[in-house]
Design a protein around this motif. Structure first.
Motif, PDB file in Angstrom:
ATOM      1  N   SER A 150       7.996  -8.394  -2.036  1.00  0.00           N
ATOM      2  CA  SER A 150       7.866  -8.656  -0.609  1.00  0.00           C
ATOM      3  C   SER A 150       8.023  -7.354   0.167  1.00  0.00           C
ATOM      4  CB  SER A 150       8.922  -9.664  -0.152  1.00  0.00           C
ATOM      5  OG  SER A 150       8.665 -10.941  -0.693  1.00  0.00           O
ATOM      6  N   SER A 151       7.138  -7.150   1.114  1.00  0.00           N
ATOM      7  CA  SER A 151       7.258  -5.997   1.999  1.00  0.00           C
ATOM      8  C   SER A 151       8.375  -6.285   2.981  1.00  0.00           C
ATOM      9  CB  SER A 151       5.938  -5.762   2.740  1.00  0.00           C
ATOM     10  OG  SER A 151       6.069  -4.721   3.674  1.00  0.00           O
ATOM     11  N   ILE A 152       9.450  -5.502   2.919  1.00  0.00           N
ATOM     12  CA  ILE A 152      10.625  -5.802   3.730  1.00  0.00           C
ATOM     13  C   ILE A 152      10.289  -5.690   5.215  1.00  0.00           C
ATOM     14  CG2 ILE A 152      11.528  -3.423   3.682  1.00  0.00           C
ATOM     15  CD1 ILE A 152      14.354  -4.784   3.447  1.00  0.00           C
ATOM     16  N   GLY A 153      10.663  -6.714   5.954  1.00  0.00           N
ATOM     17  CA  GLY A 153      10.372  -6.755   7.376  1.00  0.00           C
ATOM     18  C   GLY A 153       9.040  -7.398   7.707  1.00  0.00           C
ATOM     19  N   TRP A 154       8.290  -7.831   6.681  1.00  0.00           N
ATOM     20  CA  TRP A 154       6.971  -8.408   6.923  1.00  0.00           C
ATOM     21  C   TRP A 154       6.767  -9.742   6.219  1.00  0.00           C
ATOM     22  CZ3 TRP A 154       3.677  -6.388  10.444  1.00  0.00           C
ATOM     23  CH2 TRP A 154       3.963  -5.101  10.909  1.00  0.00           C
ATOM     24  N   VAL A 181       3.755   1.690 -10.306  1.00  0.00           N
ATOM     25  CA  VAL A 181       3.093   1.122  -9.133  1.00  0.00           C
ATOM     26  C   VAL A 181       3.866  -0.105  -8.654  1.00  0.00           C
ATOM     27  CG1 VAL A 181       0.999   0.032  -8.258  1.00  0.00           C
ATOM     28  CG2 VAL A 181       0.835   1.970  -9.838  1.00  0.00           C
ATOM     29  N   VAL A 182       4.376  -0.019  -7.436  1.00  0.00           N
ATOM     30  CA  VAL A 182       5.026  -1.154  -6.788  1.00  0.00           C
ATOM     31  C   VAL A 182       4.246  -1.450  -5.514  1.00  0.00           C
ATOM     32  CG1 VAL A 182       7.118  -2.047  -5.714  1.00  0.00           C
ATOM     33  CG2 VAL A 182       7.289  -0.565  -7.734  1.00  0.00           C
ATOM     34  N   VAL A 183       3.802  -2.672  -5.370  1.00  0.00           N
ATOM     35  CA  VAL A 183       2.966  -3.060  -4.239  1.00  0.00           C
ATOM     36  C   VAL A 183       3.792  -3.878  -3.249  1.00  0.00           C
ATOM     37  CG1 VAL A 183       0.897  -4.304  -3.531  1.00  0.00           C
ATOM     38  CG2 VAL A 183       0.922  -3.079  -5.711  1.00  0.00           C
ATOM     39  N   PRO A 184       4.125  -3.312  -2.066  1.00  0.00           N
ATOM     40  CA  PRO A 184       4.816  -4.096  -1.036  1.00  0.00           C
ATOM     41  C   PRO A 184       3.833  -5.092  -0.421  1.00  0.00           C
ATOM     42  CG  PRO A 184       5.113  -1.713  -0.702  1.00  0.00           C
ATOM     43  CD  PRO A 184       3.967  -1.913  -1.655  1.00  0.00           C
ATOM     44  N   PHE A 185       4.034  -6.340  -0.710  1.00  0.00           N
ATOM     45  CA  PHE A 185       3.006  -7.363  -0.514  1.00  0.00           C
ATOM     46  C   PHE A 185       3.471  -8.380   0.523  1.00  0.00           C
ATOM     47  CE2 PHE A 185       0.469 -10.992  -2.420  1.00  0.00           C
ATOM     48  CZ  PHE A 185      -0.773 -10.409  -2.249  1.00  0.00           C
ATOM     49  N   ALA A 186       2.537  -8.848   1.329  1.00  0.00           N
ATOM     50  CA  ALA A 186       2.839  -9.915   2.282  1.00  0.00           C
ATOM     51  C   ALA A 186       1.668 -10.882   2.307  1.00  0.00           C
ATOM     52  CB  ALA A 186       3.089  -9.351   3.672  1.00  0.00           C
ATOM     53  N   VAL A 187       1.934 -12.138   2.031  1.00  0.00           N
ATOM     54  CA  VAL A 187       0.900 -13.161   2.106  1.00  0.00           C
ATOM     55  C   VAL A 187       0.846 -13.660   3.539  1.00  0.00           C
ATOM     56  CG1 VAL A 187       0.114 -15.407   1.286  1.00  0.00           C
ATOM     57  CG2 VAL A 187       1.218 -13.816  -0.296  1.00  0.00           C
ATOM     58  N   GLY A 188      -0.289 -13.422   4.161  1.00  0.00           N
ATOM     59  CA  GLY A 188      -0.448 -13.829   5.552  1.00  0.00           C
ATOM     60  C   GLY A 188      -0.965 -15.249   5.642  1.00  0.00           C
TER      61      GLY A 188
END
Length: 425
Positions: free
Chosen positions: A377-381, A297-304
């Protein structure tokens, strides 16, 4: 999101656009007297004019002496509009949900006091840039998740996959059963890029979380074999006709309608889609993370985050007070949780504290945020040190659209390397 326009629009057109945005959207409760501050927001299906008015009213009441002049960006591409306003001498005092890295080098944003950040947020450095926080880390998103229609899965006798091989098998069985495997909304570049974002985030950053930092140092490239292999996965999905017909002509808004209507079995999208699941479909929509080769499980994550404060604000102290009040308002978080699928990141609060009612898909996906797993990190986000330079986000999205018509995956990755080099000169 729409592809970024030129940094400077024709002066007359820009002035007209800004004037229209101001006149049609101003009007917080504190409109008389005090310090007037301009605040750039944006509208979306869940963040409506009514939401903004109510949220501004509440924050104004908590910051006496401040009145807000709202400026509404004409699209959800806030950064392009903010740069146009800057070029015309109209840079807002407060800016909602921008990409801070695009302004910090020019000294346009004021960092928040770190003690206040540490005291109030679960991941205080979640969107920090060189150790400083320019937007309070109020919420987070997973970009993308894969949402699926349980009824259509049952009809095709498939289950949620965990590996890439299983994912391809599920797509093929759905297609063989006469079911469109995936909805996309490819006319909007950011939506078209969801499979590419998932593949590179999971396969490349999942194995090397420092990849963006190493690209900044020139140690890795988009044309490296591992990146090309990941990007080729999107091309595979295109070549096997797993997306709906005419996917590049389907708008993001229509993609939501199509998936909700059961016209496709799966929908790769950011977790904000959670706010668009109809209540009568809550028990029918499931979710799984973008599948990896080995099933990890890899979670593409972005802290808004909420709003940035301009160093050019008329009164940076009062602007900061307003931003803090808005950012900690539980009613704002409730609206974002229920309407925009945001995962709250305020300290000392659980979902029940916000009084929200959420779908099983929200609860299941929120578990990926709260559990120990591989978050990248979600790439591009990303809005932190992993943010792509310049306008490379949009170049990344455009590469995904290009992969619908071109089998030259490495060539598209080479364009990203070239764009990176241009952006960092």
């Amino acid at each position: 999101m729409s592809r970024r326009t030129a940094a400077v629009a024709a002066a007359a057109g820009l002035m007209m656009l800004a004037a229209c945005s101001n006149s049609s959207s101003s009007g917080g409760s504190g409109g008389s007297g005090g310090t007037s501050l301009s605040y750039m927001t944006f509208n979306s299906p869940s963040l409506t004019p009514a939401f903004w008015k109510a949220s501004i009213d509440r924050a104004e009441k908590k910051t006496p002496g401040v009145s807000i002049k709202q400026i509404v960006a004409p699209s959800t591409d806030r950064d392009s509009y903010a740069k146009q306003l800057q070029a015309s001498g109209q840079f807002p005092d407060l800016l909602q949900s921008i990409t801070p890295s695009q302004y910090t080098d020019a000294g346009l944003l004021k960092p928040y006091d770190q003690t206040w950040i540490d005291d109030n947020f679960l991941l205080p450095q979640g969107n920090a840039i060189k150790g400083k926080v320019y937007i309070p880390p109020t919420n987070s998103q997973i970009i993308p998740l894969v949402f699926y229609n349980k009824s259509l899965f049952t009809k095709a006798h498939v289950q949620a996959p965990t590996t890439w091989a299983q994912f391809l098998q599920v797509n093929e069985k759905l297609k063989s059963a006469g079911i469109t495997p995936m909805e996309l909304g490819g006319n909007d570049p950011f939506a078209a890029a969801m499979p590419l974002t998932g593949a590179i985030s999971a396969d490349v950053l999942g194995k090397n979380p420092q990849w963006i930092q190493q690209r900044q140092a020139g140690k890795v490239k988009f044309t490296d074999a591992d990146v090309v292999t990941a990007a080729a996965k999107m091309r595979t999905l295109v070549e096997k006709d797993y997306f709906e017909k005419g996917a590049l002509n389907v708008s993001y808004a229509d993609s939501i309608k199509n998936f909700n209507a059961g016209k496709a079995a799966m929908y790769p999208m950011g977790s904000w889609y959670l706010g668009s699941i109809p209540k009568d479909q809550w028990s029918n929509i499931g979710v799984f993370p973008w599948p990896t080769d080995d099933g990890s499980v890899v979670v593409p994550f972005a802290v808004g985050g909420s709003m940035a404060v301009s160093t050019k604000a008329k009164d940076t102290a009062k602007a900061t007070d307003f931003a803090k009040a808005w950012s900690l308002d539980p009613d704002n978080l409730k609206a974002l949780i229920e309407g925009d699928g945001a995962y709250p990141m305020l300290k000392g609060k659980s979902l029940t504290d916000y009084g929200v009612t959420v779908s099983p898909a929200f609860t299941d996906s929120y578990a990926f945020v709260t559990k120990t797993d591989t978050k990248v990190s979600s790439i591009g986000w990303a809005t932190n040190d992993d943010a792509l330079p310049g306008s490379l986000n949009n170049d990344f999205y455009a590469a995904a659209q290009a992969l619908f018509n071109s089998s030259d995956v490495k060539g598209q990755m080479a364009k990203l390397d070239s764009a990176w080099n241009t952006a960092t000169k």
